[in-house]
Each structure stands twice: as C-alpha cells, then as structure tokens.
Design an enzyme around this catalytic site. Structure first.
Site, PDB file in Angstrom:
ATOM      1  N   SER A   1       0.759  -1.074  -0.213  1.00 63.21           N
ATOM      2  CA  SER A   1       0.063  -0.064   0.008  1.00 63.21           C
ATOM      3  C   SER A   1       0.925   1.234   0.047  1.00 63.21           C
ATOM      4  O   SER A   1       1.878   1.259   0.393  1.00 63.21           O
ATOM      5  CB  SER A   1      -0.820   0.042   1.218  1.00 63.21           C
ATOM      6  OG  SER A   1      -0.092   0.148   2.514  1.00 63.21           O
ATOM      7  N   ASP A   2       0.316   2.329  -0.498  1.00 60.87           N
ATOM      8  CA  ASP A   2       1.071   3.601  -0.088  1.00 60.87           C
ATOM      9  C   ASP A   2       0.938   3.831   1.307  1.00 60.87           C
ATOM     10  O   ASP A   2       0.074   3.051   1.904  1.00 60.87           O
ATOM     11  CB  ASP A   2       0.382   4.617  -1.112  1.00 60.87           C
ATOM     12  CG  ASP A   2       1.274   5.910  -1.261  1.00 60.87           C
ATOM     13  OD1 ASP A   2       2.309   6.106  -0.500  1.00 60.87           O
ATOM     14  OD2 ASP A   2       1.193   6.866  -2.110  1.00 60.87           O
ATOM     15  N   TRP A   3       1.475   4.542   1.643  1.00 64.63           N
ATOM     16  CA  TRP A   3       1.564   5.008   3.303  1.00 64.63           C
ATOM     17  C   TRP A   3       0.116   5.367   3.757  1.00 64.63           C
ATOM     18  O   TRP A   3      -0.287   6.554   3.413  1.00 64.63           O
ATOM     19  CB  TRP A   3       2.584   6.076   3.724  1.00 64.63           C
ATOM     20  CG  TRP A   3       3.969   5.280   3.776  1.00 64.63           C
ATOM     21  CD1 TRP A   3       4.777   5.530   5.151  1.00 64.63           C
ATOM     22  CD2 TRP A   3       4.615   4.295   3.185  1.00 64.63           C
ATOM     23  NE1 TRP A   3       5.659   4.870   5.096  1.00 64.63           N
ATOM     24  CE2 TRP A   3       5.803   4.247   3.961  1.00 64.63           C
ATOM     25  CE3 TRP A   3       4.490   3.707   1.944  1.00 64.63           C
ATOM     26  CZ2 TRP A   3       6.837   3.307   3.408  1.00 64.63           C
ATOM     27  CZ3 TRP A   3       5.250   2.774   1.504  1.00 64.63           C
ATOM     28  CH2 TRP A   3       6.511   2.381   2.170  1.00 64.63           C
TER      29      TRP A   3
END
Length: 816
Positions: free
Chosen positions: A245-247
């Site tokens: 995932s992105d952050w």
C-alpha cells in the site's frame, strides 16, 4: 451464478499459477515460518537503526530472510544521509533516452545498496493528465509509449544492482488534491490505452513490487481493487511479485488481502501516528492461512529474484561511487534540458558575450535542485550557477536577485501582537521548544499586494487573517512552504494578499516545536519563528535593480523557477511570486534576455515574445548549475525534447472542466477519454505554447526518404518504417526524430489525430546522416475494444508522420 463461477475459477487459476511460479526455496521458507514471523513480513514496523528511510520490515534472520528497508527515491535515495540528487524524472523523460534511463536506475540501485536500503519506492509511472498536478516532476510525461520505454529501462537498471524497484502509484493517481478520497472514474478503453501501458511495461521489465495508490478507481479503493490487483496485474500480466500500500492507503484487512494487497505500509512503523494497523497480528487473526501464505510467498519471490535471499554481496561504499554517479547526473541534466526558443542564435554565448552578462533571479544563487515531498533528496554536493559559471569560464557576472524571497520582518508599526513587540525570534533569540500563540492586528502602510511570509525552524507555524487560515509552514504535506529556505535556513511559507492602507486585520499566529506529524519529538535547539513581508514598494525596488543591471549588460540571464511537491497541486501555471513581472521588465530593458527555467512541469510564459531565448532545465539535480553553465557557454548542447505539452493558458488544458479536475462530489470523471496531453490539443485544434516533443538544437537537422513496408511474421503483422536524419549545421548535436500514427479514414472508435509510436535519439557530427529504422507490431496498430474487452486490430491503411514534435511532422506516408 455463472459469473461467480467464472471469477472463482479464475482466482483458482491464479493461485495455481502463483504456486507454480514460486521456487522450491520460497515454498520451503513459507512452510518453515511461524505465524508471527509471517505476519511480521506483511506490515511495516520501527527500524532499530532509524536511517531516515520510509519503511522497515524486521526479516527472519534464523531462515536467512534479511531485514528490509524501504526508501523513497524517484530522484535519488531519500534517507538521512546525503545521496546523489539526480535530475527530476521528468528531465529523464525529456532525454527520450532508454539508455540513460538504465544508467539513472543503476545510480539509484547502487546508492540504495550503499545506504543500506533494499526496496526503492520508485519509479512513479503515472501519466501527466493535469498540468498543475504537484507531482508531475516525478513522472515520465504525458505519453504512454515514452513513459513505457523509460520506465522499463530504469527498472532494469535499479534491479541489476540488487535493489527491488517499486512501480507506483497503481493506478489513476494523476493529481494530489483530495488524493486520499477522490474516485477516479475512468472508462475501460482510456485506462488500457493511456494509464496502464507504462505499468505493464514495468512488470514486463521485471519490477519486483507495485505500490497501490490512495484514490478509488471506479468506486473501489486502489489498494483493495480486485480488477487492478488481480484481474489485470496477476491474471493478465502474470505479475508474481508483491503489492504494497501507499503510506496509510490500506482501508481493510480481508477485502484488501483477497483483492491482492500483500503488504501494509507503514504499519506501526510511525508509532501512534495514523490509523491502527490492518495487517497486524490482531487484525489477521481471523484471516485464512492460505491468504497469508500467498502474500508472504509473493514477497519472498521478489527477494529471491534480486538475490536478497542469497548470501549478501558487500555493499559498495558511497565514497567509491559518488563521483561516477555525479557524472551520470550531469550528463542526464544536459540530455534532458530543452531549448525552447533561440532567436538569432543568441545561445550559446560567445566568449565576448560572457564578458558582459547580468545574472538575475534568486534561482541563480539558490538553485532549485529538486521537488518536494517524498522525492526530495539531501544532495551529496551542490553549487549555484554563479559559482559554476565563474569556475567554467572565468567570467564574474554581475548578480541581482530581482525578487525578495525572504522578505523583511513586519515592523512594530504595522504589527500589534499581545505579549511581544514583533515576531522575529530567530538565531540566538529563538524560543524554548514549546507551543506559542500570538494575537493582534496587522495594518498595511499603503495599498497594494503584499507577500506575507511565515518562517519557522525546528517546528511548525500557522497564521490566520480575519479568522481565515492563510499560511501553514513546516508541514510535510499541504502547507505553503517554498522549497527554497530563507538565507538563514528557515522554512518559508508565503501567500500574496491585497491590503488597504490603514485597514487593521485580525491576525493570529501559532507556533509549535517538533516535527510535521503529531507526536514527533522536537529537534534539538531553539524554536525559531518570524513573520516577514514583501511590500509593494520593496517589489518595485527589486525589479528596478534588475532592470538597471540588464541595461548595462550585453546579455541578461534571468533564472526563474516554479515549485512542485507531493501533497498539493499548483494554483496556476504562472511562475510564483513576481517572476513573470520581473522577466517582462528585464526583457523590455534588454532584447538579449535569456530565461533559464527550473520547473517541474509546464508553465505559462506571458513574456515569451519579448525574450531572445528560453531554456528549460526542469529540476536539474545537484549537478544542474554546472550543466547549465556548460550549455549556456556552448561546451554542451541541450539535448532534450518536451515530454509534456506547454499550454498557452490553463483553460486550454484537457482537465479545465471542474468535473474532470478536481472533480465534483468526490468524483473526478476522465471524460476526455484518450485525448490526454497533445492528443487533446490536436483534437480540439488548440495551438499550444510548445508542443509535445518540441526542442531546438545549436545545429540544424533535416529528415528525408521515408519508407514503409508491411512484414508478415509468425508473431503477426509488422510495419517497418525507415527514414534519413541529417545534421546540416556546423556543430555536432542530438536529433530526436519522432514517429506518429494517425487515424484511418473510417476509425472504428474516436482516435487521436497523431499518436507517438516510435522515436530515436541520434547524435550526429556536422554533415553526418543516419538511417533510422523502427518496426511497429500489432499492438501499435490496435485499439482497446470495450465491447470485446480486448485489443482489436484497426482495419485499413493509416497515416505515418515523422518529424521533430507532435506539431512539426514534415514526412508523411501510410501503412500498407
């Protein structure tokens, strides 16, 4: 029921294929891991060494699975330690050179290894759709073919050095505004023809990791989108690596894992900041073991592919590679710089020209090395243009800033605050690291536009005017900070406001010691904060100084910049502050005015007709000043071409309607379809300021002898295109001829007037010519059929056009 069976059968097929793709070693390791060890690989945690990178996984030492560090790195390795600051990726794209893209990737790969990193969160593969999008500088432009050719070679370069490359942001993350919640509504054909090809090219090049984006795509968050993560990525493209995932872009546990998300970032890696972990032990307790095993196996498969499960090779020392990497950075800065205009061969400057030069603009003294956010890099070294020019040519040019970046402290006569006479707590007058609030009035001495500047060090600060939030400084995302700090090292948030003389405005300023995220500890040292401004009188004074210097010189070099950063989009395409007015005034005073731009994407140029030359250097990295001095003095030639269209005005852009950008009701509708970038300007018959592919040279080239022929092969129909490019000028130079494919007489669907299908970067000596041959396969001659959900051939003959930009195509032929 039939649909459900089909999906289940397809998923079983993917599981079988994935198991087949996994090596015996990976399968054995999965069987040896405990449940806690497996879970530790699926969610980020805190790094005991804290090297300043973005993420961390502890590994399983007993089984030879190393700890993993994940670093930002679109333009250089972003950790606490300095690294080579490369030119922005958009500059790499402007080189139109897959060869340089591989070198770019090799620099990132070996420096990542040298700095104890294992996974690079790069390259960014999103197409430029919105001209003012904040991260356009991180991309490879507006064309899917160009982006594909650049990204696949960068991937190969990164992973050849033993680092895992992560392509991002999958998918349709084309602007920053409301990026965490926006729903990108993209039709099937547009997605396949414009926004997915570069991702597919990266997968085919062997990318080990994919980062899911923040946004929704057609109603479903990208990080739990089965169409993206399963149907496209794994079933169709055969991806065997892992998806992270992105952050803080994870929104669920079961649905995300089922869809194909394998790793949550940052997990608990940033302490209590952010939501609870979706992939922690508690959340995964009720998840089927098969799903956890599948995710772990994908991670291990990528580690094995780049040798991270083998005995580790010694990491190179940064000192041993830095000089070679700096050389690569300089070469790419030159190769990607674009000569936009050059009347009467004003450039390059002769030796006599260099004896009478006025250098104007703060960017000449404080260079714009790179963009902001997760792409910012602490450079190993840097110098400004004045120093580089003097070192290279022995010319000590006169310099005036022309603008005031820092401003002057707002005097007590204009600022009345409770508890203090002025707000100028800097240096040894700084404050204890606490939280402060000041309230009072701000009264301007004269009518006009003021640049209010809230400046801070070792903390964050906010300002409200008449109850309206106006400036936020020191934030990681979403603030008003300039990328250029003040001369004394404070972060510099700035906003222009129109004030009337004698009219009191209520003002409140707050300042807090600490980092940009809640709960982050305060850095050692005093909290520094200052409220400054640039008055209308000060602005006029600085421009007048520049005009005076320009009148005295044979040539005026004006250095101008814009800013680009993660977390926010630009408000307009104009240069920030007073730069447009400065250039116009200098050009009126000196007809030999040369503008050197450091921008992350396109900008408007209301002064263009008045200047003699314009050179786009993008964000040129740590070697940018030296590269610019070499180009202006003629030692090197700007070798780039535009990977994005420069519109004459923002209203001409394909995303000008609000429904397309920033969207209405939480939805951004990509209703322009495939007509993105130059395709849009062609379709709407709108003349751009500079077209895609444009770029001048210090020499001249011609094209001739276009030939096309159809080849029948076992793999299908191919079209061979050949032509001759010749240097008819007096010095060596680089030509980048481009091949465009037109629509047939009766297209089955709306098609672009011209679409890039090939290009070649060719270096030629004076008088030298070369035959360029390109071959188009079925894919280049096909379109995505929404009815068949597949690629379909386009019947009939189609125009082939060859030239030096999307609007300069002198050679015309047809497919057979």
């Amino acid at each position: 029921m039939k649909n459900r069976f089909y999906l289940t059968a397809a998923l079983l097929g993917v599981l079988c294929a994935s198991a087949h793709a996994q090596s015996e070693r990976v399968q054995r390791l999965v069987g040896q891991l405990t449940q806690d060890e497996k879970i530790s690989l699926l969610s980020g945690s805190r790094d005991p060494k804290n090297l300043g990178q973005a993420g961390y996984l502890p590994g399983v030492p007993r089984l030879g699975i190393p700890e993993l560090r994940l670093t930002d790195g679109p333009a250089g390795v972003r950790v606490a330690h300095p690294a080579t600051a490369l030119p922005a990726p958009v500059a790499l794209a402007a080189s139109f050179s897959p060869t340089l893209a591989r070198r770019y990737g090799q620099v990132l790969g070996r420096e990542g290894r040298a700095l104890e990193q294992d996974i690079l969160l790069s390259p960014m593969t999103n197409i430029v759709r919105v001209p003012q999008a904040g991260r356009n500088f991180e991309t490879f432009g507006e064309d899917p073919l160009l982006a594909s050719k650049i990204v696949e070679e960068e991937i190969r370069g990164i992973q050849s050095e033993g680092l895992i490359a992560t392509i991002k942001h999958f998918a349709a993350n084309n602007f920053e505004r409301d990026r965490n919640t926006i729903d990108a509504i993209v039709d099937e054909r547009t997605l396949r023809e414009i926004y997915l090809p570069a991702f597919q090219a990266a997968i085919q090049a062997g990318a080990g990791s994919v980062m899911g984006s923040y946004n929704r795509l057609n109603g479903t968050f990208a990080c739990e989108n089965p169409f993206l993560l399963d149907t496209v990525l794994r079933q169709e493209w055969g991806f065997t690596g892992f998806v992270m995932s992105d952050w803080f872009a994870t929104h669920s546990t079961g649905p995300a894992l089922t869809a194909g998300l394998d790793m949550e970032m940052p997990g608990s890696g940033m302490g209590n900041f952010g939501p609870p972990s979706f992939f922690g032990a508690k959340a995964l307790a009720s998840v089927p073991a098969e799903q956890i095993d599948r995710a772990v196996a994908r991670i291990l498969t990528s580690l094995e592919a780049v040798g991270l499960l083998d005995k580790q090779k010694p990491r190179p020392s940064l000192e041993s590679i830095a000089e070679g990497d700096a050389k690569a950075a300089r070469e790419i800065a030159i190769a990607g710089s674009v000569l936009l205009k050059n009347e009467k061969n004003c450039l390059p400057l002769s030796k006599s020209d260099l004896q009478s030069v006025a250098v104007i603009g703060s960017a000449a003294k404080t260079p714009m090395i790179g963009g902001g956010g997760s792409a910012s890099v602490v450079p190993l070294r840097s110098e400004n243009f004045l120093t580089a020019l003097a070192r290279r040519t022995g010319s000590a040019a006169s310099y005036v800033s022309g603008t005031d970046l820092d401003g002057q402290p707002v005097p007590a006569s204009a600022l009345k605050l409770d508890g203090t006479e002025s707000l100028n707590f800097v240096g040894d007058k700084g404050l204890k690291p606490e939280k402060y609030t000041w309230s009072g009035t701000l009264t301007a001495p004269s009518d006009g536009t003021y640049a209010l500047k809230l400046q801070v060090k070792r903390g964050t600060a906010r300002l409200t005017l008449d109850g309206k939030p106006l400036i936020a400084t020191g934030m990681f995302f979403g603030g008003n900070d300039s990328l250029l700090p003040t001369n004394d090292g404070l972060k510099n948030g700035s906003v222009a406001v129109t004030l009337k003389a004698g009219e009191a405005h209520q003002v409140t300023i707050t300042a807090s010691a600490g980092g940009p995220f809640p709960g982050m500890p305060a850095p050692d040292g005093l909290l520094e904060v200052r409220l400054a401004w640039v008055t209308p009188e000060r602005r006029a004074e600085k421009i007048n100084e520049a005009v005076s210097a320009a009148k005295k010189a044979r040539t005026a070099l004006v250095f101008a910049y814009d800013e680009g950063t993660e977390g926010s989009d630009r408000e307009s395409l104009g240069l920030p502050g007073d730069q447009d007015a400065l250039i116009a005034a200098v050009a009126a005073a000196n007809p030999r005015t040369v503008v050197v731009l450091s921008t992350g994407s396109c900008v408007t140029m209301p002064w263009l007709s008045k200047v003699a030359a314009a050179l786009e250097t993008w964000f040129p990295g740590q070697e940018g000043a030296d590269a610019t001095a070499a180009m202006l003095s003629g030692e090197a030639e700007p070798g780039g071409r535009l990977p994005v269209t420069f519109p004459q005005r923002l209203e001409d852009a394909p995303t000008a309607p609000e429904a397309r950008y920033p969207g209405v009701g939480g939805k951004a509708v990509y209703s322009e379809g495939i007509f993105v970038g130059y395709r849009h300007y062609d379709q709407e018959k709108v003349r751009p300021l500079f077209p895609f592919g444009h770029g001048l040279s210090y020499t001249r080239f011609t094209l001739s002898g276009l030939k096309t022929e159809t080849l029948a092969t076992k793999a299908g129909r191919k079209t061979r295109i050949s032509f001759i490019v010749k240097n008819v000028g007096k010095r060596a130079g680089v030509a980048i001829p481009q091949v465009y494919l037109g629509a047939p007489d009766t297209p089955p669907v709306p098609m672009a007037t011209n679409a890039l299908v090939g290009f070649e970067r060719v270096s030629l000596e004076p008088g030298e010519s070369r035959t360029v041959t390109l071959t188009l396969g079925d894919s280049a001659l096909s379109y995505w059929s929404a009815e068949k959900h597949a690629w379909a051939a386009v019947p009939g003959s189609r125009p082939i056009r060859v030239g030096f930009s999307s609007r300069d195509l002198p050679l015309t032929g047809r497919t057979q």
